[in-house]
Design a protein around this motif. Structure first.
Motif, PDB file in Angstrom:
ATOM      1  N   TYR A 193     -13.476   6.500  15.924  1.00  0.00           N
ATOM      2  CA  TYR A 193     -14.356   6.934  15.347  1.00  0.00           C
ATOM      3  C   TYR A 193     -15.505   5.845  14.939  1.00  0.00           C
ATOM      4  O   TYR A 193     -14.805   5.012  15.770  1.00  0.00           O
ATOM      5  N   PHE A 194     -16.148   5.386  13.788  1.00  0.00           N
ATOM      6  CA  PHE A 194     -16.241   4.631  13.091  1.00  0.00           C
ATOM      7  C   PHE A 194     -17.526   4.117  14.843  1.00  0.00           C
ATOM      8  O   PHE A 194     -17.511   2.874  14.707  1.00  0.00           O
ATOM      9  N   PRO A 208      -9.020   7.592  13.981  1.00  0.00           N
ATOM     10  CA  PRO A 208      -9.946   6.212  13.184  1.00  0.00           C
ATOM     11  C   PRO A 208     -10.304   5.317  14.218  1.00  0.00           C
ATOM     12  O   PRO A 208     -11.188   4.611  14.603  1.00  0.00           O
ATOM     13  N   VAL A 237     -11.412   2.392   4.227  1.00  0.00           N
ATOM     14  CA  VAL A 237     -11.316   3.081   5.066  1.00  0.00           C
ATOM     15  C   VAL A 237     -13.052   3.011   5.971  1.00  0.00           C
ATOM     16  O   VAL A 237     -13.397   2.028   7.068  1.00  0.00           O
ATOM     17  N   SER A 295      -2.531   1.269   4.784  1.00  0.00           N
ATOM     18  CA  SER A 295      -1.943   0.865   6.227  1.00  0.00           C
ATOM     19  C   SER A 295      -0.675   1.131   6.454  1.00  0.00           C
ATOM     20  O   SER A 295      -0.597   1.587   7.662  1.00  0.00           O
ATOM     21  N   ALA A 344     -19.029   9.922   6.703  1.00  0.00           N
ATOM     22  CA  ALA A 344     -18.123   8.776   6.829  1.00  0.00           C
ATOM     23  C   ALA A 344     -17.858   8.545   4.841  1.00  0.00           C
ATOM     24  O   ALA A 344     -17.575   8.728   4.030  1.00  0.00           O
ATOM     25  N   GLY A 396     -18.373  15.491   4.884  1.00  0.00           N
ATOM     26  CA  GLY A 396     -17.902  13.542   4.035  1.00  0.00           C
ATOM     27  C   GLY A 396     -16.576  14.217   5.487  1.00  0.00           C
ATOM     28  O   GLY A 396     -15.856  15.326   5.718  1.00  0.00           O
ATOM     29  N   LEU A 397     -16.087  12.513   5.426  1.00  0.00           N
ATOM     30  CA  LEU A 397     -14.915  12.452   6.249  1.00  0.00           C
ATOM     31  C   LEU A 397     -13.945  11.243   5.487  1.00  0.00           C
ATOM     32  O   LEU A 397     -14.693  10.860   5.413  1.00  0.00           O
ATOM     33  N   THR A 444      -7.737  16.942  14.560  1.00  0.00           N
ATOM     34  CA  THR A 444      -7.754  15.766  13.331  1.00  0.00           C
ATOM     35  C   THR A 444      -8.226  14.939  14.973  1.00  0.00           C
ATOM     36  O   THR A 444      -8.474  14.619  15.861  1.00  0.00           O
ATOM     37  N   LEU A 445      -9.277  13.809  14.246  1.00  0.00           N
ATOM     38  CA  LEU A 445      -9.811  12.241  15.085  1.00  0.00           C
ATOM     39  C   LEU A 445      -9.171  11.375  14.324  1.00  0.00           C
ATOM     40  O   LEU A 445      -8.117  11.245  13.531  1.00  0.00           O
ATOM     41  N   ILE A 473      -2.210   9.152   7.303  1.00  0.00           N
ATOM     42  CA  ILE A 473      -1.890   7.773   7.090  1.00  0.00           C
ATOM     43  C   ILE A 473      -1.377   7.343   9.070  1.00  0.00           C
ATOM     44  O   ILE A 473      -1.628   6.205   9.250  1.00  0.00           O
ATOM     45  N   TYR A 531       0.849  10.361  13.979  1.00  0.00           N
ATOM     46  CA  TYR A 531      -0.572   9.364  14.368  1.00  0.00           C
ATOM     47  C   TYR A 531      -1.643   9.580  13.211  1.00  0.00           C
ATOM     48  O   TYR A 531      -1.005  11.112  11.770  1.00  0.00           O
ATOM     49  N   SER A 532      -2.394   8.606  12.680  1.00  0.00           N
ATOM     50  CA  SER A 532      -3.240   8.788  11.536  1.00  0.00           C
ATOM     51  C   SER A 532      -4.495   9.823  11.861  1.00  0.00           C
ATOM     52  O   SER A 532      -4.663   9.883  12.791  1.00  0.00           O
ATOM     53  N   ALA A 533      -5.110  10.297  11.159  1.00  0.00           N
ATOM     54  CA  ALA A 533      -6.213  11.782  10.928  1.00  0.00           C
ATOM     55  C   ALA A 533      -6.774  11.832  10.623  1.00  0.00           C
ATOM     56  O   ALA A 533      -7.209  11.269   9.092  1.00  0.00           O
ATOM     57  N   LEU A 534      -7.945  11.663  10.990  1.00  0.00           N
ATOM     58  CA  LEU A 534      -9.182  11.610  10.122  1.00  0.00           C
ATOM     59  C   LEU A 534      -9.837  12.853  10.013  1.00  0.00           C
ATOM     60  O   LEU A 534      -9.913  13.338  11.489  1.00  0.00           O
ATOM     61  N   SER A 535     -10.553  13.455   9.110  1.00  0.00           N
ATOM     62  CA  SER A 535     -11.159  14.911   9.023  1.00  0.00           C
ATOM     63  C   SER A 535     -11.940  15.705   8.326  1.00  0.00           C
ATOM     64  O   SER A 535     -11.970  14.792   7.098  1.00  0.00           O
ATOM     65  N   ARG A 586     -10.642   5.887   0.585  1.00  0.00           N
ATOM     66  CA  ARG A 586     -12.266   5.895   1.421  1.00  0.00           C
ATOM     67  C   ARG A 586     -13.435   5.001   1.670  1.00  0.00           C
ATOM     68  O   ARG A 586     -13.239   4.812   2.411  1.00  0.00           O
ATOM     69  N   PRO A 635      -3.863  13.851  19.335  1.00  0.00           N
ATOM     70  CA  PRO A 635      -3.973  15.530  18.032  1.00  0.00           C
ATOM     71  C   PRO A 635      -5.129  16.046  18.503  1.00  0.00           C
ATOM     72  O   PRO A 635      -6.463  15.679  18.873  1.00  0.00           O
ATOM     73  N   TYR A 676       1.683  15.921  15.298  1.00  0.00           N
ATOM     74  CA  TYR A 676       0.855  14.744  15.518  1.00  0.00           C
ATOM     75  C   TYR A 676       1.203  14.225  14.333  1.00  0.00           C
ATOM     76  O   TYR A 676       0.376  13.596  13.558  1.00  0.00           O
TER      77      TYR A 676
END
Lengths: 1063, 609
Positions: B29-30, B26, B106, B154, B39, A693-694, B23-24, A699, A664-668, B103, B20, A661
């Motif tokens: 999310y939010f 963006p 974002v 970005s 966050a 926390g996320l 992982t999430l 990127i 892909y950008s990733a939040l975790s 962070r 994926p 992956y």
């Protein structure tokens, strides 16, 4: 040594099929008879040859020998010449007069020019090859007492560079074909095992290579140029290694049992100082502390002269046994063939409590359903276990690696009642700053075990619409599961010192994959001059991996081991899954004009789930041409030339070796941005309650696409004297663009790394292989082969107009930002980067005022604080003359890339005796011996040093260029320097094998068809100037950071005694 | 064949779409309030890292004249000012702060589309804005000019960014924080101090402006802003000083909160039996101890004689032993008067010649409440803003504008009165004396001492014996709230008997705590008095280096203390002068980390590197 019956050198699946078809055809036409000739065909040793084509010259009629090597043939009137043909043997013409029986002895063809070579989705006769394909001599590999064939691959094929990172059983083996294309991504070749590709084999939960007993291998072919590899498209850029395992053959059931038992030992020692030298050093570093510790109660330095110190190296090493047992039963009829094997391999490591174990079972069945349809199935199951604490992977502090403690632990305690060998930590030293931990207890109390189970099953069905048109559908599944057990007992470092106390974890990793390949093959000969072989196909593949693990700490009952995990405090749960898919279309055209001009063109398009949108699909063409000059009239007169072939190929291949992956950008909520510890546990506590926390951990790069490699290859094959001497030369030029680079991000971005398509890399090289059969007599045979490869690797462009990329080797927190490697434009991908060592500061560099030495104004200081520089300190070369050593004075200080590598193999047989000698070398590569940073430097108070440090600079020994003890206070710029760069060239007597085959007549009485006893040695002797354990070393290896030695597991010398038999 | 291919191609596209699993994204999310809160926790998280307030910011990176790194075998470290630009401490702080900023960026960019309660959404925006400003504040304090990123990174090639002049960085910090002040919740919204609320923003704005008024920007117009923001905190009347200075820190240790005094703190905790979000407060500093029974501490931060001397003290002779009694209870709290005996585990006082042995003891693990105190980490919180700091900031800025005014003098005196115990009722123990012939006999091991009665609590003492007699009682905790002299109970551990002791209490009413006339006689006198008071009140709270740098005194102070060490330290501790010996003009800021220099083409290094 040569047993040429059923398990002769390489009847591959396809040849077996073709052969049985021929047999079928011939048996149909063999009805009109005039007279009957009977006979038997055998090889020089008298072994029956099965399946030899026996044909009447000038006629269609013919037959083949049966399982006993016997044949019958009807001759019409006037037919009096019979042709015997057998793959791998010289053709023989026999003129029949009036005899009724013929006993024929076929001799082996001197070289393997006639054998079929396994290429992508098919086989091709070696002489018809248009590409550069190297064959590994399986017999030679099988002589080496190794558990997996990759351990014996080094030096076997020109251009295939094999380096194992260190000597631990099961440690990574790095294989590169024709140099590194990729800077940060994998350069590992694609392995195709029995037709099924395994990408990144070394990253599987169970490495598929380690599941194969070398005894079970039929052939290994290495596809090197683009013409050969482009049919594997997106995964072909790093070369392809085709491994074919044994299948059943026509003949009576043959049972083989091979076994060996032997011993390994670490035959090189690196000694630390003895008690006297150690205490003397301590005194020089810090007299005050040394007086209070070592010289209390009236002891003096002299009292330590007679004390016998502990040799920690002896405490952790051993002579370790190794054994292998292999049992195979194979045979078959023309319709049904089978092979079944069972194998066990056990190897203990030369360091205590480490080793490897494998059990394997395999069954292959081929069935001809009718004359149109053939099916086959091949399944194997393996259990692989390796265990032992890794010695070189601890990252937080380099002082926690096991061999650090071996070398640094004190040889002597002051209080004679203290037994250091039983003490977890040194009871007499201040713990806060001393990281040594008893290495014997470490090995005994740390459990690091990996158990892998691997199941591979694949099957094919081949349907012949006509003789020319065939459809082959094959499918396979592979499943690997690995259980990693980790347990820190009460006397392990973690169990003894950490907050977690006794702790442990179990982690299960799974991989499941399936593949389906469908090919349509059409062969057509249009009159004498045109021959076509067309192949088209489609494949789909899917792979999935997942892991689950649990870690618990503060286990109350250590004696329960991991069974007591449930009694501890749950600490960390690992859960992960990932998948990828790939769909591909491919085609190949082979065209042969007038039997001497060969053309090959291939095309493949791959679609990969790893990329997004239009970047999903990549197209990989290739074309090649070969000219068999020996068939031209002008060459026919040159009788001594048996083969003369010129080849040229061009093609494009790809590399998609990024994580599934990566685009892909990733939040975790947990850190998956490896290397960026700032992202660990990204939550926070509010009023005593923890809030997850996320964070953004990746990127993402939606523009990510294939890395592609364009390769040109020009090759020439020359065979002389009926191919007794063969010469193969290849030159190539590779250029890799859109390099996939896991590029460091500047910290201000908030990210650590990201995968980008950056820059270009070029590899150019020359490969030369020679094989020669100087003597072939009935009772004495000598064959010899030699190969050498030169590769020049160059970075051609980097991103953002960068001129260089620097890389750090993360072997300790304090070194993770010290850049020791550089990739510069027009230079190799990796070179050592650091300061030039200029010896030590001498008294005449200073002005002495009273008792203080002040550096002269015109002498460069080794760091910002001039006042701290003292005689005996490390001195570096000031490249820009600004009188201070800083980052600007760093330059290239070594090259880890060899100038050339190769191998030289000789095999002798004399009557029943056989002797094989194999030499392997690497020339011109440098090694960072980082051990010397810690052990030849008075690194810290309380740590022992190599005994070479006895010769350090001191007021009494001013000629030494080893820094004096003052250097630890002087604190020069922290950097790698040319002092620790060593020449890593070596010539290794890698495999020596001496065997004796028991006489047939003796064996036949006990119903044994063959038996050979032998003694075999691996890594017998290494000629090198390198001062570390072994010059073949590259811990924490990557393309950017090769040739690094710190706390590497020593390489064992192995001597085994073995037996091969068949019944 | 072609048709077949075309068919296969179209079904392939679907086959080739994977997303994926671990992982999430963006984009997905939010959406909810809960997601925004998660966050936001990620934006707070960097405050509690080892590289920030978990350790480095109060240990290696707060080297000043009041302490030294007592690890003599350290040879090269940022704390010793002989580090390299590749130094991990320097790199890690930079990396952690920019991580934090990304962070925040974002979150700020994605927050507008979150569907949630508008008030709460404002509060989240305010906290994220404030924290981004605070991280930039730390960055510019430690490095001067720094790259200024105000939107989430970005693209993968967005790696080069020039360092913005510090003036521009300060302007951004002020803008972010002033906006945040309008958005965050008022004081008292939470019962704990780890959330950013209005007084936090106001107080830190005072600190930011105070820095802007000092080096390197030296914009004197900013003093008025300090008065404005500090004044807002004071005028809110929400905050008051804890009457007992010691209790401020005990509460950080035991996990109770004092949000009136400690306006903002970094919270460390163990959030279940084993999962730790812990720091090194009291572990790397603190009173050196083996694990049992107090909790492990390296005790790696010791005081200097120079700092010890700054506190008012009286020399007394009690039972023939000379002791230094300080009416300012901050001294014996900030600088530990005792150590733990390795064998008996008793608290044993240091003699007057052992100043350099004394620890930074502001946070003591003996007060930590969790069971099984980890060796390498603690749950002790670290203060980021205390009310006394606000009072002193107000006074400092007001004096710079107006010279000594009564209001400012009162604020300083309020801080001092608390230090002298005058805000709490009752007395502390001044010393304990063994009467002549009161030593008893037959003691072979020191008896236990208990102090009971007298209406107060907390006093602790240890007996010292010699020749079978108790010869001296060491006071290790002076206690508080005594209205009459408590009695000393001496419990023999062996055959000893007969020892008695009497307590002498302080007499607070007779103590002079307020600043004297000469200290408020003019602007310069008052300035020096306030500066000293900050050192006494805020010692070891990661503010001394900050103060010295903004006053332009850092290098000279370090050189002075190095000379002082060479004169006052015993030979075993002369190495404490390393910091001052090595420091040079470049060291008011840190080197830009090598990693940034090599990967950001537009970066320029600081002077001297």
């Amino acid at each position: 040594m040569k047993y040429r019956n059923l398990k002769s050198d390489g009847l591959s699946v396809c040849r077996a099929i073709i052969l049985s078809m021929l047999l079928f055809c011939f048996s149909v036409v063999a009805y009109s008879q005039n007279r009957l000739i009977k006979g038997k065909v055998s090889d020089i040793q008298g072994e029956a040859l099965v399946g030899v084509t026996v044909q009447v010259r000038g006629a269609q009629k013919g037959t083949a020998t049966d399982a006993q090597g016997r044949f019958q043939l009807n001759l019409s009137a006037g037919q009096n010449t019979i042709v015997f043909r057998y793959i791998g043997f010289e053709e023989k013409l026999v003129t029949v007069t009036d005899q009724e029986t013929l006993n024929i002895v076929l001799s082996e063809s001197s070289m393997m020019m006639e054998e079929a070579v396994v290429v992508g989705y098919g086989t091709v006769k070696r002489k018809d090859l248009t590409g550069a394909v190297g064959r590994v001599s399986i017999e030679d590999i099988q002589k080496a007492p190794v558990k997996t064939f990759d351990e014996a691959l080094a030096g076997r094929v020109a251009g295939v560079q094999v380096t194992s990172s260190e000597g631990q059983p099961g440690s990574n083996i790095n294989i590169t074909i024709r140099g590194n294309n990729s800077i940060t991504q994998s350069n590992y070749p694609l392995f195709v095992i029995d037709g099924f590709p395994f990408e990144g084999a070394s990253d599987f939960p169970v490495n598929p290579l380690s599941t194969i007993d070398p005894n079970d291998i039929e052939s290994i072919d290495v596809l090197k140029d683009a013409s050969a590899t482009a049919i594997y498209g997106a995964r072909g850029a790093n070369g392809v290694i085709m491994v074919t395992t044994k299948r059943g053959k026509v003949g009576k059931p043959l049972i083989s049992y091979n076994a060996y038992y032997g011993f390994q030992e670490n035959n090189k020692r690196i000694s630390s100082m003895n008690p006297y030298e150690f205490v003397k050093l301590q005194f020089e570093i810090d007299p005050i502390r040394t007086n209070t510790l070592y010289f209390k109660n009236g002891k003096s330095l002299e009292d330590y002269r007679t004390v016998k110190g502990i040799n920690w190296e002896d405490q952790v090493t051993r002579v370790a046994p190794m054994q292998n047992h292999y049992l195979n039963m194979a045979g078959g009829t023309e319709k049904t063939k089978y092979s079944a094997s069972l194998s066990y391999t056990g190897q203990d490591g030369v360091l205590i409590n480490s080793g490897f174990e494998r059990m394997m079972g395999k069954l292959v069945l081929d069935q001809e359903v009718n004359d149109k349809l053939k099916v086959g199935i091949n399944s194997s199951y393996s259990y692989v276990k390796n265990y032992g604490s890794p010695t070189s992977t601890s990252g937080y502090s380099n002082e926690t690696n096991m061999l650090f403690s071996v070398w640094a632990f004190r040889p002597v305690a002051v209080d004679s009642t203290i037994n250091l060998i039983d003490s977890p930590v040194d009871p007499e030293v201040e713990q806060g700053s001393n990281n040594t931990f008893n290495p014997v207890l470490t090995a005994q109390n740390e459990l690091r075990e990996n158990y892998g189970n691997s199941l591979v099953a694949n099957a094919f069905a081949e349907y012949s619409f006509t003789k020319a048109l065939k459809l082959k559908i094959s499918g396979g599944i592979n499943r690997g599961t690995r259980q990693a057990d980790l347990f820190n007992g009460p006397f392990s470092r973690a169990g003894f010192l950490s907050n977690n106390a006794v702790s442990g974890s179990k982690t299960f990793s799974n991989s499941v994959g399936w593949q389906n390949t469908n090919t349509l093959n059409y062969t057509k000969r249009i009159n004498k001059n045109h021959y076509f072989d067309l192949l088209g196909g489609f494949t789909a593949e899917r792979g999935e991996s997942s892991a689950f693990g649990a870690y618990a700490i503060n286990l109350p009952n250590a004696s329960l081991g991991l069974n007591g995990l449930d009694e501890g405090e749950a600490n960390n749960i690992t859960s992960y899954s990932s998948d990828w898919t790939m769909a591909s279309f491919f085609g190949r055209v082979n065209y042969k004009l007038s039997d001497r001009y060969l053309f090959t063109a291939t095309m493949r398009s791959d679609g990969s789930s790893r990329f997004q949108g239009k970047n999903k699909w990549g197209y990989f063409p290739s074309a090649a041409v070969a000219w068999q000059m020996d068939k031209e009239a002008f060459m026919k007169n040159l009788k001594f030339i048996s083969t003369s072939k010129l080849r040229f190929s061009w093609g494009v291949t790809g590399n998609n070796a990024v994580s599934n992956y990566a685009s892909y950008s990733a939040l975790s909520t947990s850190n998956s941005d490896a290397g960026n510890s700032a992202n660990n546990n990204p939550g926070y506590t509010f009023g005593g309650g923890y809030q997850n926390g996320l964070i953004s951990v990746g990127i993402g790069n939606p523009d990510l696409r294939w890395e592609s490699t364009r390769q040109l290859d020009l090759g020439y094959n020359l065979g002389l004297f009926k191919d007794r001497l063969n010469i193969e030369v290849d030159v190539y030029d590779k250029r890799t663009t859109d390099l996939l680079l896991n590029a460091d991000m500047s910290p201000n971005t908030g990210y650590f790394r990201s995968v980008r398509n950056i820059g270009k890399v070029g590899n150019k090289g020359l490969e030369l292989s020679l094989s020669y059969n100087p003597i072939t007599r009935k009772d004495f045979n000598w064959t010899s082969s030699f190969n050498i490869a030169f590769n020049r690797n160059k970075v051609l462009a980097l991103s953002d107009n960068q001129n260089y990329i620097v890389s750090a080797q993360n072997w300790g927190q304090d070194w993770q930002n010290v850049y020791g490697y550089v990739a510069m434009i027009d230079q190799p991908i990796s070179q050592f980067y650091g300061l030039i060592y200029d010896g030590v500061y001498q008294y005449d560099d200073f002005i002495k005022v009273g008792g203080t030495y002040t550096l002269k104004n015109n002498v460069t200081a080794n760091n910002a604080s001039r006042a701290s520089v003292q005689p005996g300190d490390v001195k570096y070369r000031d490249l820009n003359g600004d009188l201070i050593i800083n980052e600007d004075d760093k330059t290239v200080i070594g090259n880890p890339n060899p100038k050339h590598t190769g191998g030289f193999s000789n095999n002798f047989t004399y009557k029943g005796f056989d002797l094989g000698i194999f030499l392997q070398w690497s020339y011109g590569n440098d090694i960072y011996n980082a051990n010397r940073i810690m052990f030849e430097s008075a690194y810290k108070y309380g740590y022992n040093q190599y005994d070479s440090y006895v010769n350090r600079w001191s007021p009494e020994n001013q000629d030494s260029d080893i820094p004096g003890v003052q250097a630890i206070k002087g604190a020069g710029l922290k950097a790698y320097s040319s002092r620790i760069v060593e020449d890593g060239s070596f010539l290794r007597l890698k495999t020596v094998s001496l065997g004796y085959s028991l006489p047939k007549d003796l064996l036949s009485r006990i119903k044994v068809s063959s038996a050979r006893v032998y003694v075999s040695a691996q890594n017998l002797y290494t000629f090198t100037g390198y001062s570390g354990y072994d010059p073949e070393v590259s811990v924490r290896n990557s393309a950017l950071t090769p040739g690094f030695d710190f706390s590497a597991y020593p390489r064992a010398r192995t001597i085994t005694f073995g037996l091969t038999t068949s019944f | 064949m072609l048709t077949m291919s075309a068919l296969l191609f179209s079904s392939c596209e679907k086959f080739l779409d994977t997303t994926p699993k671990d992982t999430l994204s963006p984009k997905g999310y939010f959406n909810t309030a809960a997601e925004a809160e998660v966050a936001l926790a990620g934006v707070y998280d960097p405050l509690g890292k080892n590289s920030t307030y978990g350790r480095k910011l109060f240990f290696e990176l707060d080297i000043a004249d009041d302490s030294f790194v007592a690890l003599s075998n350290w040879t090269q470290n940022v704390a010793l000012f002989n580090y390299n630009p590749s130094d991990p401490d320097v790199t890690d702080l930079w990396v952690a702060l920019y991580n934090a900023i990304n962070r925040a960026n974002v979150l700020l960019e994605n927050l507008p589309r979150v569907q949630m309660d508008a008030t709460r959404k404002k509060a989240i925006e305010g906290q994220a804005l404030f924290l981004r400003g605070y991280y930039y504040f730390l960055l510019t304090n430690y490095w001067g000019d720094v790259p200024l990123r105000l939107s989430a990174t970005s693209a993968v090639n967005d790696v080069n960014l020039k360092r913005a002049p510090y003036k521009e960085v300060y302007a951004q910090i002020v803008a972010d924080m002033e906006k945040a002040a309008e958005l965050v919740e008022p004081a008292g919204t939470y019962s704990y101090g780890s959330r950013v609320t209005q007084p936090v923003v106001w107080g830190i704005l005072a600190r930011v402006n105070l820095k802007m008024a000092g080096a390197p920007l030296r914009d004197a117009s900013r003093f008025a802003e300090v008065v404005k923001w500090a004044g807002k905190v004071i005028d809110s009347k929400f905050h008051v000083l804890n009457p007992d200075y010691r209790d401020v820190f005990i509460r950080m240790c035991n996990g109770t909160y004092d949000i009136k005094e400690t306006i903002w703190e970094v919270e460390f905790n163990r959030y279940n039996e084993s999962q730790a979000e812990e720091g090194s407060v009291g572990v790397i500093n603190g009173i050196s101890a083996n694990a049992e029974p107090y909790g492990y501490s390296y005790g790696a931060k010791h005081t200097t004689d120079y700092y010890f001397r700054q506190f008012k003290a009286d020399l007394l002779t009690v039972n023939g032993v000379q002791i230094s009694h300080s009416p300012d209870m901050r001294r014996d709290w900030t600088i530990g008067p005792y150590f733990y005996d390795a064998v008996s585990r008793d608290k044993v006082n240091y003699g007057l010649t052992s100043i350099y042995n004394r620890y930074d003891a502001k946070w003591r693990r003996e007060y930590e409440k969790v069971e099984t105190r980890f060796n390498g980490s603690s749950t002790i919180n670290f203060p980021l803003l205390r009310y006394s700091d606000v009072l002193l900031m107000y006074a400092e800025a007001d004096n710079e504008i107006n010279g000594p005014r009564q209001e400012a003098i009162d604020y300083v005196n309020l801080v001092r009165r608390r230090a002298y115990g005058k805000l709490s009722a009752g007395e502390s123990i001044k010393y304990i004396e063994v009467p002549a012939n009161g030593g008893g006999s037959g003691y072979t091991i020191a008896p236990k001492v208990e102090i009971v009665g007298g209406g107060g609590i907390g006093a602790e003492a240890t007996a010292a014996i010699s020749g079978g007699k108790v010869v001296f009682i060491m006071l290790t905790n002076t206690g508080s709230g005594y209205t009459s002299a408590p009695s000393v109970v001496i419990s023999s551990q062996d055959m000893g008997s007969g020892a008695t002791a009497r307590v002498v209490l302080t007499s607070k009413s007779s103590l002079v705590s307020d600043l004297q006339a000469d200290q408020i006689s003019g602007q310069e006198a008052f300035r020096q008095a306030i500066r000293k008071e900050r050192s006494l009140e805020l010692g070891y709270e990661a503010l001394r280096r900050f103060d010295l740098v903004r006053w332009g005194d850092y290098i000279s102070a370090m050189k002075n203390v190095a000379n002082d060490i060479l004169i006052t330290a015993p030979s075993a501790y002369t190495y404490a002068a390393r910091h001052g010996n090595n420091i040079s003009a470049r060291d008011t800021v840190l080197a830009i980390p090598s990693r940034e220099m090599l990967l950001n083409k537009d970066a320029r290094q600081n002077n001297g590197w």
